[in-house]
Design an enzyme around this catalytic site. Structure first.
Site, mmCIF file in Angstrom:
data_model
loop_
_atom_site.group_PDB
_atom_site.id
_atom_site.type_symbol
_atom_site.label_atom_id
_atom_site.label_comp_id
_atom_site.label_asym_id
_atom_site.label_seq_id
_atom_site.Cartn_x
_atom_site.Cartn_y
_atom_site.Cartn_z
ATOM 1 N N GLU A 1 75.288 34.537 43.097
ATOM 2 C CA GLU A 1 74.686 35.861 43.254
ATOM 3 C C GLU A 1 73.312 35.788 42.586
ATOM 4 O OE1 GLU A 1 77.685 38.009 41.229
ATOM 5 O OE2 GLU A 1 79.022 38.115 42.952
ATOM 6 N N GLU B 1 82.910 39.706 48.789
ATOM 7 C CA GLU B 1 83.835 39.714 47.650
ATOM 8 C C GLU B 1 84.290 41.139 47.370
ATOM 9 O OE1 GLU B 1 82.707 37.795 44.031
ATOM 10 O OE2 GLU B 1 82.049 35.944 45.023
#
Length: 786
Positions: free
Chosen positions: A134, A205
């Site tokens: 990320e 996610e």
């Protein structure tokens, strides 16, 4: 680390051999537009779940993948764990438990797709996993270079011409055709979609709970909350959701990142052992089925939104040509139930829930109501551990005491303590520090009530100390604050004194900027309370020993165990190796070790590390974050298995329990009234009262295959309360409930029982009755005792 080696953090979206090899036809392969992904020219709703191949065993892979498909998934997601596949540059390993290709082919064989997060760096709470999974979270630390890097990486990926889309997780500036995707718990409401009008809405996610670190209390996320978030996402043009994790599994060996427990995401729909986690698994399975039945309306229909008020909203997808229609009735209020009028019909919508009307008329699913078919039902099978009484308890533990080095035993010396990460280089958790110093008798305290104090400041993660061969104690940091200070009174003498400190890490970091600058280990050392004042030993001559002798001699496997002399074991020994032989429990239930009697260390079964254990670190509730540790069946032989432990603090190995794991306690919590279905209603005293239409309600109680219901632990109709394993009768309890349920269920693999007052002689006029049935049953093999 050079930029050219750091690039492949991007997600390769869909990979199947049929797709990747069929590029000649424009209708084949994977493409996308604003609404959805196209696979071989067809729009699809995709339900995905993370199953990480190194967090289970190859023997478990087929069953995990099959169960994911049973749960309504059509995609499995995994990282490629490159520090397993290429531990040394240029030396590759894709064999056995690292056979990524086999894992993907098993997914394909099950008729499913795979999303592959190819690394080489990952986060995933994996040992030294990432700088960029990320990347948005750390890009600001690198200024303009971070932005430039994202643009370069995206272009590099696209230039590979793989024929499938690429994705960046949580990257608002995903360049070119690379898709920005959301990670989080409520992406339907929190995600800022890309400005580019051609990119679909992906959720890479959806956290099914929260991973835990040693020292954490239990982490949970309800099935209802997950279902709400997923339904919300698809109601707002979502096209792919991925559950992180769908099966968490086990962090074997030293693979977990800093302080992360060996058990990973055990609140996932499939637990660590690969067993169904109910009601999460069943509730989400039902949701996937309902949403798939709406796919025509969702993927080809025109959407419209009706905001009823600040709490209620109606989203409709309708195709005027095919007449396909789906409606989502949403109540965002966390405290109040309510009624929504949609197309002339009133619908009851419980607090913070969404009802799905698959034909814009009939409620097929409500996120707050864990249910089966047309019944309000809460069914669960909860985990129980059974001590295996067939294990040969006559086999005795033996031990080998790890050598405590002195400075003369070491090769690496320096006039300071060296940093732990750079010394161990991810080959071991352990680094010995040792030094010697001389004192005159006059340096020692003259009074008997005063003793010198050993003072150590550490940058993490843990240490234990010896002075003149005597154990001084153990101390550690935490996941939040790695550094700590150790203090202990010690006995010193005139002449030479010796200090040995075993510094250790509990996994390497996995996220954040500038990972290469993280440090750990002993920082400063001093002796306080001497007549001459404080003696600073930080600049003394220090010897260093990387790792343990037992590690270097591989005394945890069948060959290495012969390299040292073992003696009869004693309890409460520090830095000590223990070993014992045992036979595998009978049957095919998962196997686990109850390590509650131990402290902190590592465990091996037949030479394979099953991970770190740390039961002495208690959470704020006064319990260890993990005390039971998974032993995969594939690691075991029928007879004469070798268990080896390295214990740091001291424990009682005789009290370790070998257990089998079962989900044989089954509970059903059902009501004869289903909020969400069409029904009449009336208000009394400012509260909504529901009046259900006449209908014969039933619910099922079923055991796993090859087992039958052997006892009814609890049964009550009326207004029971509590959770599975802790049900309580209410004042409206129907006395015949237990006998009716026993007659219908005992000795059967599955039984169907009514959810009506009359079946149990219940009083429909009893004040407070909820028309609810609660049943707790136990399952076993037919020849097992109750």
């Amino acid at each position: 680390m050079t930029q050219s080696f750091r690039v492949l953090f991007i997600l390769l979206l869909v990979m199947m051999s049929e797709v990747s090899t069929c590029k000649a036809d424009d209708q084949l392969g994977v493409t996308y537009d604003r609404r959805s992904l196209f696979i071989n020219g067809k729009r699809e709703l995709l339900f995905s779940g993370d199953i990480h191949y190194p967090r289970s065993t190859p023997a478990m892979w087929p069953d995990l993948i099959k169960k994911a498909q049973v749960g309504g998934l059509n995609v499995v997601q995994t990282y490629a764990f490159w520090n397993l596949h290429e531990p040394i540059e240029g030396q590759y390993n894709f064999e056995g438990k690292y056979d990524l290709v086999k894992f993907i082919k098993l997914i394909q064989k099950q008729g499913m797709y795979c999303t592959l997060r190819i690394g080489p760096f990952i986060e995933a709470e994996w040992n030294f996993g990432s700088i960029e999974n990320e990347y948005y979270n750390v890009a600001k630390a690198y200024g303009n270079a971070g932005k430039t890097y994202i643009q370069w990486a995206g272009k590099m990926a696209e230039d590979l011409k793989t024929g499938v889309p690429w994705v960046m997780c949580k990257e608002n500036s995903a360049p070119g055709a690379v898709i920005n995707a959301c990670n989080g718990r409520n992406c339907g409401d929190t995600f800022v979609r890309p400005d580019n009008p051609t990119k679909p809405f992906l959720w890479t996610e959806n956290w099914t709970a929260q991973y835990r670190v040693f020292g954490d209390p239990p982490s949970q996320r309800s099935a209802e909350d997950i279902a709400y978030s997923v339904t919300r996402f698809f109601s707002k043009n979502g096209t792919l959701v991925n559950y992180y994790m769908y099966h968490g599994g086990t962090n074997f060996g030293r693979t977990s990142s800093s302080f992360v427990t060996t058990r990973y995401y055990d609140e996932a729909p499939l637990d660590e052992f690969g067993l169904f986690k109910e009601p999460k698994f069943g509730h989400l399975t039902n949701l996937h089925s309902v949403l798939q039945s709406c796919s025509e309306a969702l993927l080809s229909g025109v959407s419209s939104i009706q905001v009823v008020n600040t709490d209620f909203e109606v989203i409709v997808y309708e195709n005027s040509e095919t007449k396909a229609c789906t409606a989502f009735l949403s109540n965002s209020n966390r405290k109040k139930d309510g009624v929504v009028n949609f197309r002339g019909q009133d619908y009851f919508v419980p607090r913070r829930s969404i009802s799905i009307l698959t034909d814009c008329k009939t409620v097929a699913f409500n996120t707050q109501r864990v249910r089966k078919q047309i019944k309000l039902i809460f069914s669960t099978i909860f985990l129980t551990f059974h001590v295996d009484t067939e294990i040969d308890i006559d086999k005795k533990w033996q031990m080998y005491k790890e050598h405590i080095p002195r400075i003369r035993d070491t090769v690496i010396k320096a006039t300071t303590t060296l940093e732990l990460f750079n010394m161990t280089r991810d080959t071991t958790d352990y680094l010995w520090y040792t030094t010697s110093f001389n004192l005159e008798n006059d340096d020692l305290p003259m009074r008997s009530d005063i003793r010198p104090v050993l003072l150590i400041s550490s940058l993490g993660h843990a240490l234990l100390a010896y002075v003149n061969g005597k154990f001084m104690g153990f101390a550690h940091g935490s996941n939040i604050e790695k550094s700590f200070v150790f203090q202990s009174p010690c006995h010193l003498k005139g002449g030479a004194n010796h200090i040995a400190i075993l510094g250790s890490t509990v996994g390497l970091p996995d996220s954040g900027a500038y990972l290469e600058h993280r440090i750990a280990g002993v920082h400063t050392i001093a002796i306080q309370g001497l007549n001459t004042g404080t003696l600073d030993l930080s600049q003394n001559l220090w010897g260093h020993q990387v790792g343990l002798i037992g590690e270097k001699l591989h005394i945890f496997n069948e060959q290495g165990i012969k390299n040292v002399e073992w003696i009869e074991a004693k309890n409460d020994m520090q830095v000590t190796w223990y070993q014992v032989r045992f036979d595998a429990p009978s049957g095919d239930d998962p196997v686990a070790l109850d390590m509650s009697s131990m402290g902190k260390g590592m465990a091996w079964i037949n030479g394979e590390s099953i991970g770190r254990y740390w039961v002495s670190y208690l959470n704020p509730l006064g319990e260890p974050s993990q005390s039971v540790y998974h032993v995969p069946r594939s690691l075991l032989k029928d007879k004469d298995n070798l268990m080896v432990l390295f214990e740091e603090q001291g424990g009682r190995p005789d009290d370790i329990l070998i257990m089998t794991v079962k989900r044989d306690n089954i509970c059903t919590f059902a009501s004869d009234v289903l909020p969400g279905q069409n029904m009449s209603k009336q208000w009394e005293n400012n509260q909504l009262r529901l009046v259900a239409h006449d209908a014969r309600e039933e619910t099922d109680v079923s055991c796993p295959e090859e087992k039958v219901i052997n006892s009814i632990v609890f049964a009550s109709f009326g207004n029971p309360t509590g959770l599975c394993g802790n049900f309580t009768k209410g004042i409206c309890h129907a006395q015949q409930t237990r006998s009716v349920v026993e007659k219908a269920c005992l000795g059967k693999n599955k039984c169907t029982i009514p959810v009506t007052s009359g079946a149990y002689g219940g009083d429909v006029n009893c004040p407070g009755t909820t028309g609810t049935l609660a049943v707790h049953a136990k399952c076993s093999h037919k020849d097992d005792k109750k």
